[in-house]
Design an enzyme around this catalytic site. Structure first.
Site, PDB file in Angstrom:
ATOM      1  N   MET A  30       1.003  -1.087  -0.067  1.00  0.00           N
ATOM      2  CA  MET A  30       0.379  -0.029   0.351  1.00  0.00           C
ATOM      3  C   MET A  30       1.111   1.555  -0.087  1.00  0.00           C
ATOM      4  SD  MET A  30      -3.671  -0.603   2.539  1.00  0.00           S
ATOM      5  CE  MET A  30      -2.186  -0.555   3.541  1.00  0.00           C
ATOM      6  N   HIS A  37       9.008  -3.007   3.257  1.00  0.00           N
ATOM      7  CA  HIS A  37       8.888  -2.935   2.219  1.00  0.00           C
ATOM      8  C   HIS A  37      10.141  -3.379   1.099  1.00  0.00           C
ATOM      9  CE1 HIS A  37       6.155  -0.445   3.284  1.00  0.00           C
ATOM     10  NE2 HIS A  37       4.677  -1.615   3.032  1.00  0.00           N
ATOM     11  N   GLN A 153      -2.250 -11.981   7.310  1.00  0.00           N
ATOM     12  CA  GLN A 153      -2.630 -11.875   6.060  1.00  0.00           C
ATOM     13  C   GLN A 153      -1.815 -13.556   5.327  1.00  0.00           C
ATOM     14  OE1 GLN A 153      -2.301  -7.946   4.362  1.00  0.00           O
ATOM     15  NE2 GLN A 153      -0.276  -8.913   3.788  1.00  0.00           N
ATOM     16  N   SER A 186       4.099   1.422   7.922  1.00  0.00           N
ATOM     17  CA  SER A 186       4.020   2.762   7.337  1.00  0.00           C
ATOM     18  C   SER A 186       3.101   3.778   8.754  1.00  0.00           C
ATOM     19  CB  SER A 186       3.311   2.954   6.156  1.00  0.00           C
ATOM     20  OG  SER A 186       3.655   2.115   5.504  1.00  0.00           O
ATOM     21  N   ARG A 187       2.266   2.345   9.289  1.00  0.00           N
ATOM     22  CA  ARG A 187       1.433   3.606  10.034  1.00  0.00           C
ATOM     23  C   ARG A 187       2.282   3.720  11.399  1.00  0.00           C
ATOM     24  NH1 ARG A 187      -2.856  -0.465   8.551  1.00  0.00           N
ATOM     25  NH2 ARG A 187      -4.274   0.724   8.040  1.00  0.00           N
TER      26      ARG A 187
HETATM   27  P1  AMP Z   1       1.399  -2.434   3.663  1.00  0.00           P
HETATM   28  O1  AMP Z   1       2.033  -1.929   2.547  1.00  0.00           O
HETATM   29  O2  AMP Z   1       1.904  -2.077   4.910  1.00  0.00           O
HETATM   30  O3  AMP Z   1       0.573  -3.482   2.712  1.00  0.00           O
HETATM   31  O4  AMP Z   1       2.745  -3.582   3.453  1.00  0.00           O
HETATM   32  C1  AMP Z   1       2.980  -4.829   2.334  1.00  0.00           C
HETATM   33  C2  AMP Z   1       3.362  -6.096   2.393  1.00  0.00           C
HETATM   34  O5  AMP Z   1       4.881  -5.668   2.671  1.00  0.00           O
HETATM   35  C3  AMP Z   1       2.914  -6.837   3.271  1.00  0.00           C
HETATM   36  O6  AMP Z   1       3.397  -8.320   3.053  1.00  0.00           O
HETATM   37  C4  AMP Z   1       3.666  -6.781   4.613  1.00  0.00           C
HETATM   38  O7  AMP Z   1       3.509  -8.148   5.699  1.00  0.00           O
HETATM   39  C5  AMP Z   1       4.640  -6.144   4.345  1.00  0.00           C
HETATM   40  N1  AMP Z   1       5.649  -5.781   5.430  1.00  0.00           N
HETATM   41  C6  AMP Z   1       5.624  -4.345   6.093  1.00  0.00           C
HETATM   42  N2  AMP Z   1       6.083  -4.006   7.243  1.00  0.00           N
HETATM   43  C7  AMP Z   1       6.735  -4.831   7.420  1.00  0.00           C
HETATM   44  C8  AMP Z   1       8.231  -4.726   7.930  1.00  0.00           C
HETATM   45  N3  AMP Z   1       8.490  -4.784   8.676  1.00  0.00           N
HETATM   46  N4  AMP Z   1       8.854  -6.393   8.091  1.00  0.00           N
HETATM   47  C9  AMP Z   1       8.143  -7.403   7.092  1.00  0.00           C
HETATM   48  N5  AMP Z   1       7.551  -7.332   5.639  1.00  0.00           N
HETATM   49  C10 AMP Z   1       6.760  -6.091   5.976  1.00  0.00           C
END
Ligand code: AMP
Length: 286
Positions: A30, A37, A153, A186-187
């Site tokens: 996202m 990421h 997820q 991101s949050r």
């Molecule tokens: P998001 O943009 O938050 O939907 O995350 C996109 C992908 O990045 C998802 O598969 C998340 O699980 C992964 N992700 C987000 N934060 C982390 C993190 N700290 N470590 C590993 N993977 C992450």
């Protein structure tokens, strides 16, 4: 790196890669990229000939009172980071082309989707599986990489792929953390510095639980005791409201009573009723 916004164009390009005998790796995101990421992108880069990253703030996975409108977004920043990481295509469609008026289908993984985060965010995982199914059809990947931070997820998507015979290999990537221990997200940009100690209590709780479970010579403890230990660390911060602290089987996500090699400690905590953070860790040996 190419920026593609049209679903028809991404599908054409992905099919063209396949026709040329190239393997395709997908990383759904996202946006508002951080090192978590980028690590997923690097893994896809290692495993596939071509890497497609999707950047789509998927409206149907947000509840009515969630942060869809405030979710951080900067396409230029993310485009530069993806390019520097060796991504071939950044797919960033508009909401209206993903869900044109009259869109009425969904993919639902029942059972797994309604527990834990699914119980406090009803419909969330239906939104996730629907968009991921669409992304799989649009990018026809050989493999797709997801982060273990979003453990539920990952479990729901593995189940969807298995149940519905998607010819896609799902790779999980370990959680990437800040030096402080905070799981990257991101949050995290929503956190004020005064809220940082509360946010850090999740990883602190995990660290203490892992230490206790693996302490040589110590009497073994059960899941209830682990939950008590972690909850006490989190509840010491008045900004924290626990959504759940559970010990579950890492595949089925069913609650455990005893701690085994597959026991996963999973947490969701709201900070000042504004920011919902999640974290998790295998308890034994990690
Ligand atoms: P998001 O943009 O938050 O939907 O995350 C996109 C992908 O990045 C998802 O598969 C998340 O699980 C992964 N992700 C987000 N934060 C982390 C993190 N700290 N470590 C590993 N993977 C992450």
């Amino acid at each position: 790196m190419r920026l593609v916004t049209s679903p028809a164009e991404i599908q054409e390009r992905a099919l063209e890669y396949r026709a040329r005998g190239l393997t395709v790796g997908l990383v759904p995101t996202m946006g508002w990229f951080h090192e978590g990421h980028l690590s997923l992108m690097r893994l896809a880069r290692k495993k596939a000939d071509r890497v497609i990253v999707s950047l789509f703030v998927n409206p149907i996975q947000f509840g009515p009172n969630e942060d869809l409108d405030s979710y951080p977004y900067d396409l230029e920043r993310d485009r530069r980071l993806a390019e520097e990481t060796g991504v071939d295509i950044l797919f960033a469609p508009e909401k209206q082309v993903m869900y044109p008026s009259g869109f009425s289908s969904s993919v639902i993984v029942s059972g797994l989707s309604s527990r834990l985060c699914g119980s406090s965010r009803p419909g969330h995982f239906d939104g996730v599986t629907t968009v991921v199914a669409k992304l799989f059809h649009l990018t026809v990947p050989h493999l797709a990489v997801f982060g273990e931070k979003d453990f539920q997820q990952l479990a729901v998507i593995r189940k969807m792929v298995d149940d519905l015979d998607f010819p896609v290999e799902i790779l999980g990537h370990p959680i990437v953390r800040e030096e402080s221990g905070l799981a990257m997200s991101s949050r995290n940009t929503y956190l004020k510095s005064s809220e940082m100690p509360a946010a850090l209590s999740l990883s602190e709780g995990i660290r203490e639980a892992v230490k206790r479970v693996n302490r040589p010579g110590a009497e073994s403890i059960d899941a209830r005791q682990v939950k008590e230990l972690v909850s006490a660390i989190i509840n010491a911060h008045r900004e924290c409201e626990i959504d759940y602290v559970e010990v579950v089987d890492s595949i089925s996500l069913e609650n455990c009573t005893e701690i085994t090699e597959n026991s996963l400690l999973v947490l969701a905590v709201k900070i000042n009723n504004r920011i919902r953070l999640i974290d998790n860790s295998i308890l034994k040996g990690s």
